[in-house]
Write an enzyme that holds these catalytic residues in place. Structure first.
Site, PDB file in Angstrom:
ATOM      1  N   CYS A   1      -2.593   8.961   4.378  1.00 16.08           N
ATOM      2  CA  CYS A   1      -2.367   8.394   2.875  1.00 16.08           C
ATOM      3  C   CYS A   1      -3.515   8.834   2.029  1.00 16.08           C
ATOM      4  O   CYS A   1      -3.133   9.130   0.920  1.00 16.08           O
ATOM      5  CB  CYS A   1      -2.485   6.742   3.022  1.00 16.08           C
ATOM      6  SG  CYS A   1      -1.620   6.159   4.390  1.00 16.08           S
TER       7      CYS A   1
ATOM      8  N   GLU B   1       0.725  -1.181  -0.110  1.00 19.87           N
ATOM      9  CA  GLU B   1       0.050  -0.065  -0.070  1.00 19.87           C
ATOM     10  C   GLU B   1       0.721   1.145   0.086  1.00 19.87           C
ATOM     11  O   GLU B   1       1.590   1.344   0.980  1.00 19.87           O
ATOM     12  CB  GLU B   1      -0.914  -0.112   1.277  1.00 19.87           C
ATOM     13  CG  GLU B   1      -1.739  -1.312   1.357  1.00 19.87           C
ATOM     14  CD  GLU B   1      -2.968  -1.477   0.060  1.00 19.87           C
ATOM     15  OE1 GLU B   1      -3.004  -0.358  -0.160  1.00 19.87           O
ATOM     16  OE2 GLU B   1      -3.440  -2.356  -0.047  1.00 19.87           O
TER      17      GLU B   1
END
Length: 999
Positions: free
Chosen positions: A788, A754
């Site tokens: 993020c 990720e």
């Protein structure tokens, strides 16, 4: 001598209620508006809308968006889009007009003109005016009809200190502007005098949250100071001009703080003897009676009475939906009769204590008002000792009747810009046309007088019980409600306790053994770099090998452990986190600079990961059968082996827990390598894992320098899977290294990566800017832009660009930048000096490229002690510039102009990333298009783009943002498992057992 039996006052009050109510209804039957009155036609439109729920919803959505539609084309297009789904509900002529009209055609122009003019005309019915002169004309007309008034300023939501100052000034100007004329009106004793003396003719209602843009229940001290600074001049202005100030109530989270500020400022010597003030109490809250009792006690202590406006409450839908979404207790009564009954109980309390709390009853429910009159007669309270209050433009005939009978009737009168006031208009229309509306029942649905005047408790006795909502299999851990004082106290206590524990040593944990090392990682508080949070052992190459051996040795037994038991262990981890919730959040405040709410949300997400993966593993553990005669086929999963978990610092508990919990619940063993900056928090997770009794070696805690031990872990032939969250650069390096096979490997390594994002929010021309500005601001600057999913690009339609940018700049510069230990802080430090210097260099380079700076916040003295970066907004940014293409991971936002939604989508998709994105638009067609064309893993419509929740919004991107897997989603655990299929031939010498014969 026998005592005389006391009569029940409630019985006499009920008799009066019925008598007064029937008298009013009898007179109303003779007072219907004429067909020649404009209001008759308006009422017909509303009545038609009431009769068709789908038409009502679309009509009010259109009215709500209308202020942002500046062209005939956009008005016509939205009309067609909104009513496309319900076109069959319209007369043929209207359907034809919607079908064939074009923006530039005569019919299109007529539709656009008619829509705007009719909406404005409707607004004029409910909004008293824009200027002081217009307002003066409206309130003069009210007075000629025998009504008093209370003026309430409409407009945009207050999201900046500049807007809060304008809100304050509007009230100061209004009071000063009305006073010379209003105070010279000839006296009308019915509305200008009560038993205490003169009643102020100037009466204003205001919202405390609009006086301070940073109104936050999490920060009661700072909020109180900010509000009172602007409230005091309004109180002085009102008092000097013989005026009255009323504090409105808003949603539940603000209630206690609003009441507390009201009491505090009115206990100050300057205002303690000021009686021309009041506050709202909402009867749809079970808290109402307790709040009244508290106000009575306070008023006695103060020595000067105040007014209380009793209402049912206007935020029922919001409170219910918000509480359900947050998994909090619903704060409002769930059935209308309960609110009606509470209103009547509160009415009695007010009437019996009218010398301390002077009553005003705000309602269009004639039963409720008749009941108040019943108590007044029972207690011998004069008519002019209380008020009846109704909304301007609604309930005109009942209001006139009460006024004619000698009661003071006050019209709650909104004023301000007509078009921006549409949001108020929509709320009022929805309230007026809701299924439970008294006006709707009495005037549109012909409900009998007997039913309309029925006692609420009798209505409840006949009402069916509420259906219980079935509990879903998985429920998200509720975020802490910091509007509650007990939550704030618990968090502050945890911060104090954790601060006393700073600076301790933390060893490695390998195979259950604690290991100290010569090299140490010094974890520092990013808000105060001189403060050491902890000293953490830094693993060596040998420690890496030992950890791999420990995990490999533990694997066989752990993999053989029944899946249900593994799930129970992971759920025990969640339970321990719940017990230590505030402590864990406090560690994140110190080690990672997370503000209170962000730290709390991190813990909640960690709990969610544990519970979600535990439940999902139980499902996956059930073998799937695909049998045919003579053959049995079983499909099941087995764990992969040793997993290296390499976690980031920005969600130091949630992401580390999520990857670790997924691995171990699936039967793998783990080497847990946290980011250097958050190694202390990771050690707390390791403590919890050990406390629940998981076998030694199943999880090993291995902090260390990433470049050193990370490479050793990734390159080891005994590592079956690497679960990584972090930067694109590191993620791609891990993927490359893992792809190189070692001769000793027994399997191909799996990499779950990720990585980063260059996330964009598109703001369309018809966006609700109140929501869009706040959504972009919080997404860009929450946790200093270090999420993020943070927004780093705002792509704005040129029609909305200037207004959006101006309001965004004002809102952002109003944010509190400070230490995360302060609950008022909205923007704290970045994680470390390296991040600080990298972000500051990016800002400097953009300036050198002559990209215009719209805002660079002032840090004051903060930069001297911690790693702070000023929230910075660049405007008119070139979509192809480095600023608009490269991930920054800090509080820097690029605002980009787009000609239309197509160009906006092209810009949004024009990077290597595809993580998160958002769109603010009220066009159904636009929302359909962006669902198909916006290339992101998580797309958010008409809300901010941060704050993904487990199960609701499984998180993860594609392109160069990740491999396409979704944490907290139904397919995530399968990344940690190997699928196996077993086929058995059950045919023996021509005989095959029945499928269930052996069971």
């Amino acid at each position: 001598m026998a005592r005389k039996k006391k009569t029940d006052p409630g019985k006499a009050v009920e008799e009066t209620t019925q008598r007064v109510g029937r008298q009013i209804f009898a007179q109303l039957e003779r007072r219907t508006p004429s067909i020649f009155e404009r209001r008759w036609w308006d009422d017909r439109i509303l009545s038609w809308a009431m009769s068709d729920e789908s038409v009502k919803v679309q009509m009010f959505r259109f009215i709500d968006v209308l202020p942002m539609l500046h062209t005939r084309e956009s008005i016509t297009r939205h009309l067609q889009e909104y009513f496309d789904e319900v076109r069959t509900h319209f007369p043929k002529t209207v359907r034809l007009a919607l079908d064939v009209s074009q923006p530039d055609s005569l019919l299109g122009r007529a539709l656009a003109f008619g829509a705007r003019s009719n909406a404005r005309r409707m607004a004029e019915r409910f909004i008293a005016g824009t200027t002081v002169d217009e307002v003066l004309t409206s309130v003069s007309q009210l007075r000629r009809r025998g009504f008093a008034f209370s003026l309430d300023l409409l407009g945009e939501a207050v999201i900046s200190e500049n807007e809060a100052e304008l809100y304050q000034q509007a009230y100061l100007d209004l009071i000063a502007g009305l006073a010379p004329t209003v105070n010279e009106w000839q006296e009308n004793t019915k509305i200008d005098v009560d038993p205490q003396g003169p009643v102020p003719r100037i009466n204003v209602s205001l919202k405390l949250s609009a006086l301070y843009s940073q109104f936050k229940p999490i920060d009661p001290i700072g909020t109180s100071a900010g509000v009172k600074e602007r409230l005091r001049p309004i109180l002085r202005q009102a008092r000097e001009n013989h005026g009255y100030v009323h504090v409105d109530m808003e949603h539940y989270a603000y209630k206690d703080l609003t009441i507390e500020i009201f009491k505090q400022v009115l206990m100050e010597p300057e205002f303690r003897d000021y009686s021309d003030v009041g506050i709202v109490i909402q009867a749809y809250l079970p808290d109402a009676e307790r709040d009244l009792a508290d106000l009575i006690k306070w008023s006695k202590k103060r020595g000067t009475p105040v007014w209380v406006r009793l209402v049912k409450g206007a935020y029922w839908d919001f409170e219910t939906v918000h509480a359900q979404a947050a998994n909090w207790p619903i704060p409002v009564y769930q059935q209308k009769w309960q609110s009606d009954a509470a209103f009547e109980r509160c009415t009695r309390i007010l009437m019996e204590n009218h010398q301390y709390l002077r009553p005003a009853f705000g309602s269009h429910n004639l039963r409720s008002l008749a009941h108040a009159i019943g108590w007044a007669e029972e207690l011998g309270i004069p008519k002019n000792a209380f008020e009846i209050q109704m909304l301007y433009g609604m309930g005109g005939e009942p209001a006139q009747l009460f006024a004619e009978q000698g009661y003071r009737v006050r019209a709650y009168t909104p004023f301000g810009e007509m078009i921006p006031g549409m949001a108020y208009l929509v709320r009022r229309l929805l309230e007026n046309t809701s299924n439970d509306s008294f006006l709707r029942a009495s005037f549109a649905e012909d409900v009998s007088v007997e039913n309309l005047l029925m006692k609420p408790d009798d209505v409840g006795a006949a009402a069916p019980p509420l259906e219980e909502t079935p509990m879903p299999e998985f429920v998200n851990e509720p975020l802490t409600d910091f509007s509650r004082p007990e939550s704030r106290d618990a968090m502050q206590q945890a911060i104090d306790e954790v601060e006393s524990q700073l600076g301790e040593d933390y060893p490695l944990v390998i195979g259950g053994r604690r290991i100290d090392t010569r090299e140490m990682i010094i974890s520092r508080n990013p808000a105060d770099s001189a403060q050491v949070v902890g000293k953490v052992a830094s693993a060596t190459d040998d420690d890496v090998l030992n950890a791999i051996d420990a995990a490999r040795d533990a694997f066989r037994l752990w993999a053989a452990t029944e899946a249900n038991y593994r799930a129970e262990y992971v759920e025990l981890i969640a339970d321990k986190m719940r017990e230590r919730r505030f402590e864990l959040a406090a560690w994140m405040v110190f080690e990672c600079g997370k503000p209170w709410a962000d730290a709390d949300a991190d813990v909640a997400e960690a709990i969610d990961f544990c519970n979600y993966y535990a439940g999902h593993m139980r499902t996956l553990a059930e073998p799937q059968q695909c049998d045919v005669p003579g053959e049995e086929n079983t499909y099941f999963y087995k764990p992969r082996g040793v997993v290296a978990v390499i976690a980031p610092w920005n969600f130091p508990l949630a992401i580390l827990t999520g990857m670790t919990a997924a691995a171990i619940v699936a039967g793998n063993t783990v080497i847990m390598k946290p980011a250097e900056q958050s190694s202390v928090i990771a050690s707390k997770l390791m403590e919890i894992i050990e406390d629940v009794g998981i076998d030694r070696g199943v999880v090993n805690y291995l902090p260390g320098v990433g470049e050193d031990i990370g490479a050793d872990l990734v390159g080891s032939p005994d590592i079956a899977l690497i679960a990584f969250t972090g930067s694109q650069e590191v993620g791609l390096a891990i993927n490359e290294q893992a792809s190189v096979a070692d001769d000793r490997q027994l399997s191909v390594k799996r990499v779950i990566a990720e990585m980063g994002g260059k996330n964009a929010i598109i703001v369309d021309e018809d966006a609700d800017l109140d929501e869009a500005v706040v959504g972009v601001m919080h997404s860009a600057f929450g946790y200093s832009g270090q999420k993020c999913s943070a927004c780093s690009r705002a792509i704005v339609h040129e029609a909305a660009y200037d207004d959006f940018l101006q309001r965004l700049v004002g809102a952002t510069e109003s944010l509190k930048i400070g230490k995360p230990t302060d609950p008022a802080t909205a923007v704290g430090p970045v994680i470390d000096e390296e991040a600080q210097q990298r972000i500051l260099e990016t800002i400097s380079e953009a300036k050198e490229e002559e990209i215009e700076v719209a805002l660079e916040c002032d840090l004051g003295d903060l930069a001297e002690s911690g790693y702070y970066v000023p929230p910075t907004i660049f405007c008119d940014v070139d979509p192809d510039s480095t600023l608009a293409q490269e991930e920054i991971f800090g509080p820097v936002l690029a605002v980009i102009r787009a000609a239309d939604i197509d160009e906006a989508l092209e810009i949004a998709n024009g990077t290597r990333y595809a993580l998160t994105g958002g769109v603010f638009s009220r066009s159904p067609e636009t929302l359909k298009r962006v669902r198909q064309r916006f290339d992101v893993g998580n797309l958010y419509l008409n809300r901010g783009i941060t704050g993904a929740m487990v199960n609701r919004q499984p998180f993860g991107g594609f392109r160069m943002s990740g491999i396409g897997s979704k944490t907290g989603g139904p397919d995530y655990l399968q990344q940690f498992l190997l699928p196996v299929n077993v086929t058995e031939n059950t045919m023996r010498r021509g005989f095959a057992p029945e499928p269930d014969a052996e069971k």
